[in-house]
Design a protein around this motif. Structure first.
Motif, PDB file in Angstrom:
ATOM      1  N   THR A   1       0.830  -1.210   0.000  1.00  0.00           N
ATOM      2  CA  THR A   1       0.000   0.000   0.000  1.00  0.00           C
ATOM      3  C   THR A   1       0.863   1.258   0.000  1.00  0.00           C
ATOM      4  O   THR A   1       0.401   2.327   0.384  1.00  0.00           O
ATOM      5  CB  THR A   1      -0.951   0.017   1.220  1.00  0.00           C
ATOM      6  OG1 THR A   1      -0.158  -0.040   2.414  1.00  0.00           O
ATOM      7  CG2 THR A   1      -1.939  -1.129   1.181  1.00  0.00           C
TER       8      THR A   1
ATOM      9  N   ASP B   1      -9.249   1.000  -2.187  1.00  0.00           N
ATOM     10  CA  ASP B   1      -8.454  -0.044  -2.816  1.00  0.00           C
ATOM     11  C   ASP B   1      -9.358  -1.240  -3.086  1.00  0.00           C
ATOM     12  O   ASP B   1     -10.036  -1.715  -2.173  1.00  0.00           O
ATOM     13  CB  ASP B   1      -7.300  -0.431  -1.880  1.00  0.00           C
ATOM     14  CG  ASP B   1      -6.336  -1.400  -2.517  1.00  0.00           C
ATOM     15  OD1 ASP B   1      -5.704  -1.030  -3.515  1.00  0.00           O
ATOM     16  OD2 ASP B   1      -6.215  -2.529  -1.998  1.00  0.00           O
TER      17      ASP B   1
ATOM     18  N   THR C   1      -6.788   1.092  -7.424  1.00  0.00           N
ATOM     19  CA  THR C   1      -6.904   1.984  -6.274  1.00  0.00           C
ATOM     20  C   THR C   1      -7.203   3.387  -6.763  1.00  0.00           C
ATOM     21  O   THR C   1      -6.582   3.861  -7.714  1.00  0.00           O
ATOM     22  CB  THR C   1      -5.580   2.005  -5.463  1.00  0.00           C
ATOM     23  OG1 THR C   1      -5.205   0.679  -5.137  1.00  0.00           O
ATOM     24  CG2 THR C   1      -5.735   2.830  -4.191  1.00  0.00           C
TER      25      THR C   1
END
Length: 185
Positions: free
Chosen positions: A28, A72, A123
Motif C-alpha cells: 500500500t 483499494d 486503487t
C-alpha cells in the motif's frame, strides 16, 4: 462459563483474521505516499448473485477530518477495462449524475482502466489538490482533476444512494464518510 469462553475465543479468532487480512503482504506504499498516516477505516466484500466479485478497503488519514482518502479494490473475477468503465458510468447515473456527464466520464475511464484478473488491484486516491489519482497494481495510471468527478466516482461505493449499501456500511465501519461525500458527520 464454557459458553463465554467459546464466544470469546471465536471473537479473538475473527479479530486475528481481520488483522492478518489488513496487515498482510499487500503493498500500500502508493496509498501511504498520498495520505499521511493512512489506516484502513473499513473493509468490505462485494458479492453479486453469490459470486465473490471483489474486496474493498477504504483508507483514511489518522485525522478523520482530513479530506484525503483512498479506496483499494482487489478483484476476484476478470473484467475488461471497458466493462469496468461502463459499470462505473451506470453506477454514477444511479446516484444522480446526469446521463450526459456519466457518459463523458465513462468514456474517459474506458481510456485508462486496464483489464483486471483475479488478485489484481485498482486503487483510487482522492486529494483536493489533485482530484482522483488511479493506480493499477500500485502504479499510477491516471489523474483526473476536479471534485465533481471524484464525488461521483467514489460515490459509487460511498454515497448513501449506492447500489451496494451493505458494502458501504462495511467500508465506513463505525466512522463517517469522507468530507467530499457527506460534508460534516
Amino acid at each position: 462459563m464454557g459458553k463465554h469462553l467459546l464466544h470469546s475465543s471465536a471473537a479473538l479468532f475473527i479479530a486475528l483474521l481481520l488483522v492478518n487480512g489488513l496487515a498482510g503482504a499487500k503493498d500500500t506504499s502508493h496509498i501511504d505516499l498520498a495520505i499521511n498516516s493512512s489506516q484502513p477505516q473499513g473493509v468490505g466484500r462485494l458479492n453479486f448473485w453469490g459470486f465473490h466479485v471483489y474486496d474493498a478497503t477504504l483508507y483514511r488519514a489518522a485525522n478523520s477530518s482530513s479530506p484525503e482518502f483512498a479506496l483499494d479494490i482487489q478483484y476476484q473475477r476478470s473484467f475488461s477495462g471497458q466493462a469496468l468503465a461502463s459499470k462505473s458510468a451506470d453506477e454514477m447515473r444511479k446516484i444522480g449524475v446526469p446521463e450526459a456527464q456519466a457518459v463523458i466520464w465513462g468514456k474517459e475511464l474506458a481510456t485508462v482502466l486496464p483489464n483486471v484478473e483475479p488478485g489484481q488491484t485498482l486503487t483510487g486516491v482522492y486529494s483536493p489538490k489533485v482530484g482522483t489519482t488511479l493506480f493499477y497494481e500500485g502504479k499510477k495510471i491516471a489523474q483526473i482533476p476536479g471534485a465533481e468527478f471524484s464525488k461521483a466516482f467514489f460515490g459509487i461505493w460511498l454515497d448513501p444512494k449506492t447500489s451496494a449499501p451493505k458494502l458501504r456500511a462495511e467500508l465506513l465501519g463505525n466512522g463517517c464518510p469522507p468530507p467530499l461525500i457527506s460534508g460534516a458527520c
